[in-house]
Design an enzyme around this catalytic site. Structure first.
Site, PDB file in Angstrom:
ATOM      1  N   LEU A   2      12.214  29.740  26.531  1.00 27.94           N
ATOM      2  CA  LEU A   2      12.875  29.551  25.242  1.00 27.94           C
ATOM      3  C   LEU A   2      13.551  28.178  25.203  1.00 27.94           C
ATOM      4  CD1 LEU A   2      13.219  31.326  22.702  1.00 27.94           C
ATOM      5  CD2 LEU A   2      15.444  32.002  23.587  1.00 27.94           C
ATOM      6  N   VAL A  53      11.343  25.570  23.533  1.00 26.06           N
ATOM      7  CA  VAL A  53      11.360  25.635  22.069  1.00 26.06           C
ATOM      8  C   VAL A  53      12.674  25.090  21.531  1.00 26.06           C
ATOM      9  CG1 VAL A  53      11.117  27.159  20.070  1.00 26.06           C
ATOM     10  CG2 VAL A  53       9.826  27.638  22.154  1.00 26.06           C
ATOM     11  N   GLU A  54      13.763  25.367  22.227  1.00 25.50           N
ATOM     12  CA  GLU A  54      15.089  24.957  21.766  1.00 25.50           C
ATOM     13  C   GLU A  54      15.312  23.448  21.910  1.00 25.50           C
ATOM     14  OE1 GLU A  54      17.831  26.160  20.353  1.00 25.50           O
ATOM     15  OE2 GLU A  54      16.910  28.089  19.967  1.00 25.50           O
ATOM     16  N   SER A  55      15.042  22.925  23.088  1.00 32.25           N
ATOM     17  CA  SER A  55      15.470  21.543  23.386  1.00 32.25           C
ATOM     18  C   SER A  55      14.394  20.698  24.050  1.00 32.25           C
ATOM     19  CB  SER A  55      16.692  21.583  24.307  1.00 32.25           C
ATOM     20  OG  SER A  55      16.332  22.184  25.555  1.00 32.25           O
ATOM     21  N   TYR A  72       9.791  30.460  14.607  1.00 27.62           N
ATOM     22  CA  TYR A  72      10.431  30.320  15.910  1.00 27.62           C
ATOM     23  C   TYR A  72       9.874  31.321  16.932  1.00 27.62           C
ATOM     24  CZ  TYR A  72      14.443  29.926  19.170  1.00 27.62           C
ATOM     25  OH  TYR A  72      15.254  29.745  20.262  1.00 27.62           O
TER      26      TYR A  72
END
Length: 350
Positions: A100, A103-105, A205
């Site tokens: 994850l 995807v986030e950073s 997302y």
């Protein structure tokens, strides 16, 4: 052979429509036998092969350049992955959720968004504080790899306890639990894939995360061995990043880039500094740093090495040799590296 079969199945999967049930069942069974490590299959997340939005993102990452960009991000994330994976495992979370962070950073602990979210897990200041992180003029623990990962794990566990499904928990991580709960109640459903009228970012997302997960697992990037390690150094007395850099013979720019949590360059006692092993030019220290506890200590006054050695439970001669000292004393402000042999290297959260 198994890796080739997995890749063939992945590339042969139709992008949309069709009867996918048999393919889904077959590939899900195959992938359930795979993992990043030797963990049991019950820690893995179920990939939604039959969902069009997932297939869209899978097709997106089949594009050569998109795939190269993704795998480049994952390759950079490999430096941090062992610590993130271990924290998630210890907290009882599926290790697959580690991705994850991609995807986030993009897997970058120093990332900052236009909205003000920061760190590997892109936490907003208010959310970070609620999760127990310090965000003030001196310290911003959203950039601390270990502390922010512990906070993200705590938050994900809370979201899963609320929704009882990982796809909904992941969606709530992006949009907030209140938004997801309100839509579920209004639509009378308990399934993420039935949700409508959510922000496009949230609707994309979850399938994007699962697409990233499937591509990374099939590529086996995170399983490839690497000599590069993230070295964790505990600061035993309040000091500055510049003194830590000097003690370890590391360029200050590198120390700063990997430790943005210290907003003024001041490191309080008891905090950890993270450094890639390739950046440590003091080879005597590097010899031990990957596997032993490492401290940086800066005396506030002139101290005998025997006194310092007794405090840390190590040999005074070892401190002298490790730091290339000429005398049996350390002077005020002189940064020393202390290595405790035989004690396992810390991950910064104990």
């Amino acid at each position: 052979m198994r890796k080739c079969l997995a890749l063939f199945l992945l590339l042969s999967l139709p992008a949309y429509g069709g009867d996918l049930k048999n393919v889904v069942d077959r590939e899900s069974l195959f992938l359930s036998s795979c993992s990043f490590s030797s963990t049991s299959c019950d820690t893995l997340l179920n990939i939604p092969w039959d969902k069009p939005s997932f297939q869209f993102w899978l097709s997106y990452y089949r594009n050569r350049w998109n795939r190269v960009k993704l795998l480049s991000q994952v390759n950079s994330f490999k430096l941090f992955y062992p610590i993130v994976k271990e924290i998630f495992r210890r907290e009882g979370l599926p290790e697959d959720l580690s991705l994850l962070a991609i995807v986030e950073s993009d897997g970058n602990p120093a990332a900052v968004s236009k909205a003000g979210a920061a760190g590997l897990w892109q936490l907003m200041p208010g959310t970070a504080r609620k999760l127990g992180l310090k965000v003030n003029w001196l310290i911003d623990e959203r950039f601390d790899l270990v502390k922010s990962t512990l906070a993200a794990a705590k938050y994900l566990k809370e979201l899963h306890a609320l929704f009882h499904r990982w796809d909904l928990a992941i969606a709530a991580y992006n949009a907030g639990p209140g938004t997801i709960k309100k839509r579920l109640e209004r639509l009378g459903t308990d399934q993420f894939w039935d949700l409508t009228k959510l922000p496009d970012e949230t609707l994309e997302y979850v399938p994007k995360f699962y697409a990233v997960l499937s591509v990374v697992k099939s590529s086996n990037v995170l399983n490839r061995s690497s000599e590069e390690k993230l070295v964790t150094v505990k600061v035993a007395s309040r000091t500055t990043l510049s003194r830590v850099a000097r003690a370890l013979n590391v360029p200050y720019s590198v120390v700063r880039r990997f430790n943005r949590q210290f907003r003024r360059g001041i490191v309080p006692a008891g905090y950890y500094v993270y450094l890639p092993s390739r950046s440590i030019r003091n080879f005597k220290i590097l010899k031990y740093a990957k596997n032993s506890k490492v401290y940086v200590y800066v005396p506030k006054r002139r101290e005998k090495l025997t006194v310092i050695a007794r405090r840390f439970g190590v040999s005074a001669n070892f401190i002298k040799r490790l730091n290339s000292l000429r005398y049996n004393v350390a002077f005020k402000g002189q940064p020393l590296v202390i290595v405790k042999l035989g004690e396992k290297r810390e991950d910064g959260n104990s």
